[in-house]
Design a protein around this motif. Structure first.
Motif, short mmCIF file in Angstrom:
data_model
loop_
_atom_site.label_atom_id
_atom_site.label_comp_id
_atom_site.label_asym_id
_atom_site.label_seq_id
_atom_site.Cartn_x
_atom_site.Cartn_y
_atom_site.Cartn_z
N ARG A 180 1.18 -1.19 0.07
CA ARG A 180 -0.03 0.08 -0.17
C ARG A 180 0.37 1.31 0.06
O ARG A 180 0.06 2.56 -0.54
CB ARG A 180 -1.03 0.11 0.96
CG ARG A 180 -2.08 -1.20 1.06
CD ARG A 180 -3.32 -0.63 1.71
NE ARG A 180 -4.74 -1.56 1.76
CZ ARG A 180 -5.05 -2.52 2.53
NH1 ARG A 180 -5.03 -2.14 3.64
NH2 ARG A 180 -6.24 -2.95 1.86
N ILE A 181 1.87 0.86 0.76
CA ILE A 181 3.09 2.88 0.35
C ILE A 181 2.99 2.90 -1.19
O ILE A 181 2.88 3.90 -1.42
CB ILE A 181 4.08 2.21 0.97
CG1 ILE A 181 4.13 2.26 2.66
CG2 ILE A 181 5.33 3.34 0.46
CD1 ILE A 181 4.93 1.82 3.60
N ALA A 182 3.72 1.99 -1.85
CA ALA A 182 4.16 1.73 -3.21
C ALA A 182 2.64 2.44 -4.02
O ALA A 182 2.97 3.39 -4.52
CB ALA A 182 4.43 0.46 -3.36
N CYS A 183 1.40 1.07 -4.27
CA CYS A 183 0.64 1.60 -4.83
C CYS A 183 -0.14 2.72 -4.88
O CYS A 183 -0.69 3.59 -5.53
CB CYS A 183 -0.32 0.44 -4.57
SG CYS A 183 0.00 -1.27 -5.16
N THR A 184 -0.44 3.22 -3.00
CA THR A 184 -0.97 4.69 -2.73
C THR A 184 -0.39 5.86 -3.48
O THR A 184 -0.77 6.81 -4.24
CB THR A 184 -1.45 5.02 -1.66
OG1 THR A 184 -2.09 3.49 -1.17
CG2 THR A 184 -2.16 5.58 -1.41
N ALA A 185 1.13 5.31 -3.75
CA ALA A 185 2.00 6.62 -3.98
C ALA A 185 1.77 6.33 -5.30
O ALA A 185 0.97 7.91 -5.99
CB ALA A 185 3.27 6.66 -3.51
N GLU A 186 1.83 5.90 -6.15
CA GLU A 186 1.62 5.60 -7.84
C GLU A 186 0.88 6.53 -8.30
O GLU A 186 0.82 6.69 -9.00
CB GLU A 186 2.22 3.99 -8.57
CG GLU A 186 3.51 3.52 -8.55
CD GLU A 186 3.23 2.21 -8.55
OE1 GLU A 186 2.20 1.70 -9.15
OE2 GLU A 186 3.70 1.88 -8.62
N THR A 235 5.82 10.94 -1.56
CA THR A 235 6.53 10.29 -2.05
C THR A 235 6.73 9.23 -0.89
O THR A 235 6.15 9.47 0.19
CB THR A 235 7.85 11.05 -1.66
OG1 THR A 235 7.92 12.04 -2.24
CG2 THR A 235 9.10 10.32 -2.24
N ALA A 236 6.76 8.04 -1.54
CA ALA A 236 7.13 6.84 -0.83
C ALA A 236 8.55 6.64 0.17
O ALA A 236 9.44 7.24 -0.94
CB ALA A 236 6.70 6.09 -1.78
N THR A 237 8.20 6.51 1.35
CA THR A 237 9.70 5.87 2.09
C THR A 237 9.46 4.82 2.43
O THR A 237 8.37 4.33 2.24
CB THR A 237 10.05 7.03 3.62
OG1 THR A 237 8.72 6.31 4.36
CG2 THR A 237 9.62 8.51 2.57
N PRO A 238 10.85 4.04 3.02
CA PRO A 238 10.13 2.64 3.44
C PRO A 238 9.78 2.37 4.35
O PRO A 238 8.65 1.29 3.74
CB PRO A 238 12.21 2.51 4.09
CG PRO A 238 12.84 3.57 3.26
CD PRO A 238 12.13 4.97 2.85
N ASP A 239 9.16 3.97 5.37
CA ASP A 239 8.24 3.00 5.78
C ASP A 239 7.21 3.77 6.15
O ASP A 239 6.40 4.54 6.12
CB ASP A 239 8.96 3.17 7.30
CG ASP A 239 9.50 4.25 7.82
OD1 ASP A 239 9.27 5.59 7.13
OD2 ASP A 239 9.87 4.17 9.28
N GLY A 240 6.50 4.31 4.89
CA GLY A 240 5.45 5.30 4.71
C GLY A 240 4.95 6.43 3.79
O GLY A 240 6.25 6.29 2.61
N TRP A 241 5.49 7.87 4.11
CA TRP A 241 5.21 8.98 3.09
C TRP A 241 5.65 10.26 3.59
O TRP A 241 5.49 10.04 5.16
CB TRP A 241 3.50 9.52 2.38
CG TRP A 241 2.95 7.84 1.98
CD1 TRP A 241 3.44 6.98 0.53
CD2 TRP A 241 2.24 7.24 1.97
NE1 TRP A 241 3.23 6.04 -0.07
CE2 TRP A 241 1.14 5.56 1.41
CE3 TRP A 241 1.41 6.89 3.41
CZ2 TRP A 241 0.95 5.67 2.15
CZ3 TRP A 241 0.03 6.86 3.52
CH2 TRP A 241 -0.83 4.94 2.78
#
Ligand code: S3P
Length: 456
Positions: A365-371, A381-387
């Motif tokens: 969900r970090i990657a998909c929501t950001a994209e 911007t996605a970070t390893p543990d959030g945005w």
């Protein structure tokens, strides 16, 4: 044995592709659907009690249907009458070997809770999963169960479904969890009911406590407290039958979060959400939105089904960026995609940290929501543990849920405040947790068209 009606839960019946437009103010009153976590537990924990459990206002969704079917496969009789669902069980020790593998579909809660419930039964059981769930980590439940002497075989070196339990005796164990997970905590407590010697679970954060509340109401030998390492729970082998409950499931704060954020963001909106569960371990979304300046008023705070609930009155207004990190994260873990939408429309920066768990939900969900929000022009911007999210405005775009119900709904709400048209593909999965999502938003005045309706 069970009636067909009890298993005939809606699955992916909402439109497959949605066209969403910025529209008029949202107005009206909704009762969001029954809480998914509590509904799963109501069906699965009913199997432990001897006699008939009565469950009202449970969520009837694709995911929960798998827990109902599991209870039936283990020998419970399930039927619907006068708006309630009844589960009549022979009790934990009377459950029998299922005739076939139990299909958990895409429901992580069904699978992880069943791992705890079945590991110590004196018969073999097989748990199978949809390809999406088969990718999700099960080692976090299976490894601690192995420490209790559970015997099983699972794919990927014992870390992924399908899972076969041999049916073995269990021994109590002290588990110190590294990840705050209600599913893991619940599975280990359920296994403890079958184990020789006490089982202890120490949790690193305030993961939802519905299992503990329900087990205590059923009379389970469970105690909890707070020690140097954090909150602990201790359960011992079941020697007396558990009592069946009569409970009404509150509305799900995780589902309420979608109309809640929509009402905060669409100018001029004034919406009431009734009977929403506000268990402190789940209410993070309300606290964080209020901190961002949202105009949310709690009315008639009361208890329903052993859980705190309230009616929420929401009026639209400007939101400001905030920081979400640490222990707060677990109290709104499922609401982070919709919070990202709110943050993308707020004034100023929002930071979400300590939420790496989002990478192993229905999707990353970090990657998909950001994209997907980037496709709508968001500064995220996605970070390893959030945005890192810079507030601003959204523009309509063609976006995709990746088969993730919460992403489908978050993107639909984003479309209600974006300029131009938004197309949300693969939106039928909203039915996994909120079968009436589109109808409810339309009832408030949202402009959402179906581009396709699947045959199923
Ligand atoms: C749930 C617990 C959470 C949550 C999930 C439902 C539950 O998962 O994200 O949607 O009902 O126990 P974890 O236990 O993996 O944190």
């Amino acid at each position: 044995m069970t009636t067909d009606a009890a298993l005939d839960t809606p699955s992916r019946q909402s439109p497959a592709t949605l066209r969403v437009r910025r529209g008029p103010a949202l107005r009206g009153t909704l009762v969001p659907p029954g809480d998914k976590s509590i509904s799963h537990r109501a069906f699965l924990l009913a199997t432990l009690a001897t006699g008939t459990t009565e469950i009202r206002a449970a969520l009837e969704s694709g995911d929960c249907g798998h827990s109902v079917a599991a209870a039936a496969a283990l020998g419970c009789r399930i039927w619907r009458e006068d708006g309630a669902t009844y589960v009549d069980s022979p009790g934990l020790r009377g459950l029998h070997e299922p005739a076939a593998a139990i299909d958990c579909g895409r429901s992580g809660t069904t699978m992880r809770l069943l791992c705890g419930l079945l590991a110590g039964r004196p018969f073999p059981t097989f748990l199978i999963a949809d390809p999406q769930l088969a990718q999700r980590p099960m080692g976090r439940v299976l490894a601690p169960l192995a420490a209790m002497d559970a015997q099983f075989l699972a794919r990927s070196g014992g870390t992924r479904a399908p899972i076969a339990f041999a049916g073995s005796g269990l021994h109590g164990h002290r588990h110190v969890l590294r990840v705050a997970s209600a599913q893991v905590k619940s599975a280990l407590l359920l296994a403890g009911l079958d184990a020789v010697g006490p089982t202890e679970v120490v949790e690193p954060g305030p993961a939802r406590d519905h299992t503990e509340r329900m087990l205590l109401a059923q009379g389970a030998p469970l105690t909890s407290g707070v020690g140097a390492e954090g909150r602990w729970h201790r359960i011992t082998r079941l020697t007396e039958p558990l009592s069946p409950l009569r409970l009404t499931v509150p509305a799900d704060p995780s589902s309420a979060a979608f109309p809640l954020v929509a009402a905060c963001l669409v100018p001029g909106s004034h919406v009431w959400l009734r009977n929403v569960g506000l268990n402190p371990t789940r209410a993070g979304i309300v606290r964080v939105l209020q901190r961002m300046g949202a105009r949310i008023t709690l009315h008639a705070e009361r208890m329903t089904g052993g859980e705190p609930v309230a009616d929420l009155e929401i009026e639209a207004g400007p939101l400001h960026g905030t920081e979400v990190a640490g222990e707060e994260v677990v109290t709104l873990i499922d609401e982070l995609p919709i919070l990202a939408v709110a943050a993308a429309c707020a004034i100023g920066q929002t930071t979400v940290r300590d939420a790496a768990e989002l990478r192993v939900k229905e999707t990353d969900r970090i990657a998909c929501t950001a994209e997907q929000l980037q496709a709508m022009g968001a500064d995220i911007t996605a970070t390893p543990d959030g945005w890192q999210i810079g507030g601003g405005t959204l523009r309509g775009a063609a976006v995709h849920s990746h088969g993730d119900h919460r992403l489908a709904m978050a993107l639909t709400v984003a479309g209600l405040v974006a300029s131009g048209l938004t197309r949300v593909d693969d939106a039928a999965c909203a039915a996994d947790s909120y079968p009436g999502f589109v109808g409810d938003l339309r009832a408030l005045g949202a402009l959402i068209d179906d581009l396709e309706t699947p045959a199923c």
